[in-house]
Design an enzyme around this catalytic site. Structure first.
Site, PDB file in Angstrom:
ATOM      1  N   SER A 189      38.436  47.276  33.184  1.00 15.29           N
ATOM      2  CA  SER A 189      39.110  46.005  33.438  1.00 15.29           C
ATOM      3  C   SER A 189      39.722  45.462  32.151  1.00 15.29           C
ATOM      4  O   SER A 189      40.415  46.201  31.434  1.00 15.29           O
ATOM      5  CB  SER A 189      38.113  45.030  34.051  1.00 15.29           C
ATOM      6  OG  SER A 189      38.764  43.898  34.548  1.00 15.29           O
ATOM      7  N   HIS A 191      38.076  46.380  42.770  1.00 11.10           N
ATOM      8  CA  HIS A 191      38.023  46.381  41.306  1.00 11.10           C
ATOM      9  C   HIS A 191      36.581  46.542  40.797  1.00 11.10           C
ATOM     10  O   HIS A 191      36.348  47.171  39.769  1.00 11.10           O
ATOM     11  CB  HIS A 191      38.642  45.084  40.778  1.00 11.10           C
ATOM     12  CG  HIS A 191      38.770  45.044  39.290  1.00 11.10           C
ATOM     13  ND1 HIS A 191      39.462  46.001  38.582  1.00 11.10           N
ATOM     14  CD2 HIS A 191      38.278  44.174  38.357  1.00 11.10           C
ATOM     15  CE1 HIS A 191      39.406  45.707  37.291  1.00 11.10           C
ATOM     16  NE2 HIS A 191      38.683  44.623  37.123  1.00 11.10           N
ATOM     17  N   ASP A 192      35.641  45.988  41.527  1.00  9.24           N
ATOM     18  CA  ASP A 192      34.218  46.111  41.154  1.00  9.24           C
ATOM     19  C   ASP A 192      33.748  47.561  41.052  1.00  9.24           C
ATOM     20  O   ASP A 192      32.680  47.820  40.496  1.00  9.24           O
ATOM     21  CB  ASP A 192      33.335  45.389  42.184  1.00  9.24           C
ATOM     22  CG  ASP A 192      33.047  43.950  41.781  1.00  9.24           C
ATOM     23  OD1 ASP A 192      33.388  43.582  40.639  1.00  9.24           O
ATOM     24  OD2 ASP A 192      32.490  43.210  42.609  1.00  9.24           O
ATOM     25  N   ASP A 223      41.262  49.343  44.344  1.00  7.98           N
ATOM     26  CA  ASP A 223      41.381  48.284  43.338  1.00  7.98           C
ATOM     27  C   ASP A 223      42.769  47.667  43.428  1.00  7.98           C
ATOM     28  O   ASP A 223      43.762  48.286  43.046  1.00  7.98           O
ATOM     29  CB  ASP A 223      41.144  48.892  41.950  1.00  7.98           C
ATOM     30  CG  ASP A 223      41.169  47.842  40.833  1.00  7.98           C
ATOM     31  OD1 ASP A 223      41.528  46.678  41.101  1.00  7.98           O
ATOM     32  OD2 ASP A 223      40.820  48.199  39.696  1.00  7.98           O
ATOM     33  N   ARG A 256      35.879  31.010  39.554  1.00 10.21           N
ATOM     34  CA  ARG A 256      35.026  32.181  39.727  1.00 10.21           C
ATOM     35  C   ARG A 256      35.103  32.716  41.164  1.00 10.21           C
ATOM     36  O   ARG A 256      35.102  33.930  41.387  1.00 10.21           O
ATOM     37  CB  ARG A 256      33.585  31.827  39.389  1.00 10.21           C
ATOM     38  CG  ARG A 256      32.598  32.976  39.488  1.00 10.21           C
ATOM     39  CD  ARG A 256      32.941  34.087  38.539  1.00 10.21           C
ATOM     40  NE  ARG A 256      31.853  35.059  38.403  1.00 10.21           N
ATOM     41  CZ  ARG A 256      31.952  36.182  37.712  1.00 10.21           C
ATOM     42  NH1 ARG A 256      33.072  36.479  37.093  1.00 10.21           N
ATOM     43  NH2 ARG A 256      30.937  37.013  37.624  1.00 10.21           N
TER      44      ARG A 256
END
Lengths: 387, 387
Positions: free
Chosen positions: B162, B361-362, B328, B231
């Protein structure tokens, strides 16, 4: 001299929003949540003429933040026409020389139909959070009352994009005898968890704004910041990665080099701020909360099919057209295909078109030419079948 | 008796964050924005032993909200190990019996390295918005000082996912002689306008929180709501549509039927609220503003290649590994491919792996097995070449 926009031959011209009030106490309307509400005023517009047999009516559904003003101009000075003006008018797909077009603002909205900003007759104050929670089912119940009031037994067609498609799906399953055909554009039988997540964050932004004040802000400072943030999140989901590249790229606003501060430096930031600020001028934060909740709750398989979308469509009689757009990631094509598949499982008359587009969810308002051709052909075939 | 987690053979065990301070006035560091800052303290951790030749060092980069604590436990009672513990340790890809692993918190962070919550020696108050704007380049400048201080002339490898991949890209282009190899995981040479848009809305949520108070909130009520919203938005972008379906679907929290109120009814809502609330306990809102800005500014082609990514990579000497994940959408595979293509245009030594994953993305933190195999093999080949 060139004609003024509202004088052009294919414009429906100057139009007026109309109002119909029903469910006057003690005859209140029972909502899905179990609460009663009344009276209910519905704001609506119509374009074209209802035929003597009342068989040429088309009901149009607006999207989340839309309203009854779908075509034409409210005054000669109006800068912009109704939100679907390029689809409604003489020679356009929703041809007003043939069809009688109706568009109504939704229950819990803020554009003339009863909602949280309306005066609660019991308190003589705006409802605020005293407004009962509303579902898509309730919105359609109210629309059915309007259609009955207009003397229409069977709608020739219904059509809506995005959230509007949800209302169309509710109509065809709830009042199968009353709908001859339906166009479901860039829509879904239920939101994905990702779409619910975006709605939830938007609501959280509104609720976290101190000015929101538990929904009691009418006549006081508005929860502008919260509502603007909700709208900014919304706008990101309406575009696509591709369309953002094309529209903004990484271009800076006003300057060539980074300013190294927290102003809106990138064009995309500035666009979102502008959209957020503009939105708070025209929309009620509580309506945004209620309408997004109604969208989150909508789940046709759960509410009408005991978990099965196929079962939910069992009683559909309408000829169906389902349209999706390739780059729409908020109401992605796979959700349209689920609808189509469930209809086909029931041997229903359904056509499906997936339009290639880079515009994302906004394509349902922007891909005018594609959509015009498809809806034109769908409605013309229908007219042939009926005549 | 089973071993305690920190006693297990493949754990780096109990570790301590270390601190290095430099750029003491009047020798301040000149930043990209043109401002000076100093002194600068860098928080970092190391695992394994530096070889006498100082040729086995690997610098690991954390993501946006990460920190220097990449592996092991800070105390016997620690519930969770460092953020990349499953990759760092004996027998793991970043094998601590072979390599000397370093991870440092970034300039403008809030985890021990100088940032907006640090005390400004000129005022004896926290910097707040008095902290100068920082770029990825500045972060890497600070890291280079740390590496010099540790007596390392050439890093065996650098690796980051990232935002961490951005620092790795800056390292290989800025200090080509100092890096033998680099792993760029789920990263990009520049954020898409969509990713900038999400950052911008997150920042706007913080800035709109009245408690933010123009960045001056230390020792006062924190801008909790704003930071939590930022967040929540982030978390949506870290997951994928698929992973959200698998993880939450449309399931409700605590009940079987709708509550018809504005509480967090859906599991996905509740998850996001939980993540938002937990985050504000551990992260500084101003750091979030500064770090996201640094990410938005990062554009390797613009800063180092006069608009050409190929040109930006001209001087690269490191052996490169680029990894992306199919689902992602925040740092999509096409961005990794742009990096690979630009490196290949320069005949650089580059390997590319696109891992199928539904985690979004995680995935760069969750696809441990895949990533372990790839990084293992990359580092082993490197060792063979060198020995």
């Amino acid at each position: 001299m060139p004609e003024k926009p509202y004088e052009q031959h294919d414009s429906v011209g100057l139009v007026k929003t109309q109002y119909y009030t029903f469910a006057e106490p003690p005859e209140e309307l029972l909502l899905t949540c179990g609460k009663l509400i009344g009276p209910i005023t519905v704001a609506y517009e119509t374009y074209g003429k209802l035929s003597p047999a009342a068989d040429n009516a088309i009901l149009i559904f607006h999207a989340l933040t839309g309203d009854a003003h779908a075509a034409g101009y409210h005054s000669p000075n109006d800068k912009n026409p109704g939100w679907w003006d390029n689809m409604i008018g003489q020679g356009k797909p929703f041809n007003t020389s043939r069809y009688f077009i109706i568009c109504a603002n939704y229950l819990c909205g803020c554009k003339g139909t009863t909602g949280p900003s309306s005066i609660n007759p019991r308190t003589n104050q705006p409802y605020g959070l005293g407004f009962p929670m509303v579902t898509i089912t309730d919105m359609v119940t109210v629309q059915k009352q309007l259609i009955d009031h207009l003397g229409i037994k069977k709608l020739l067609a219904i059509a809506g994009g995005s959230m509007g498609g949800m209302l169309a799906l509710e109509w065809v399953t709830r009042y199968p005898e009353s709908v001859r055909s339906a166009c479901i554009i860039a829509s879904t039988s239920r939101l994905s968890p990702q779409a619910i997540a975006f709605d939830a964050v938007g609501r959280n932004a509104i609720i976290s704004d101190p000015n929101w004040n538990n929904g009691d802000y009418y006549g006081k400072p508005l929860p502008r910041h919260g509502l603007a943030i909700a709208r900014m999140i919304g706008h990101i989901t309406y575009l696509s990665d591709e369309s953002m590249h094309a529209k903004f790229g990484r271009r800076l606003q006003f300057r060539d080099t980074y300013g190294y501060d927290f102003s809106s430096e990138f064009e995309v930031e500035s666009y979102l701020h502008y959209q957020g600020d503009r939105f708070v001028e025209r929309f009620d934060a509580n309506s945004y909360l209620y309408i997004t909740k109604a969208m989150d709750y909508f789940d046709l398989a759960a509410s009408k099919g005991n978990g099965s979308l196929t079962k939910a469509f069992e009683n559909v009689l309408a000829k169906m057209l389902v349209v999706s757009f390739t780059s729409d990631w908020l109401f992605p094509p796979y959700q349209s295909k689920e609808i189509v598949k469930a209809l086909m499982n029931n041997d229903k008359d359904v056509s499906y078109v997936e339009i290639f587009s880079t515009y994302g969810h906004d394509a349902f308002l922007l891909e005018v030419e594609h959509l015009s051709n498809i809806i034109n052909s769908f409605l013309s075939n229908l007219a042939l079948e009926i005549s």
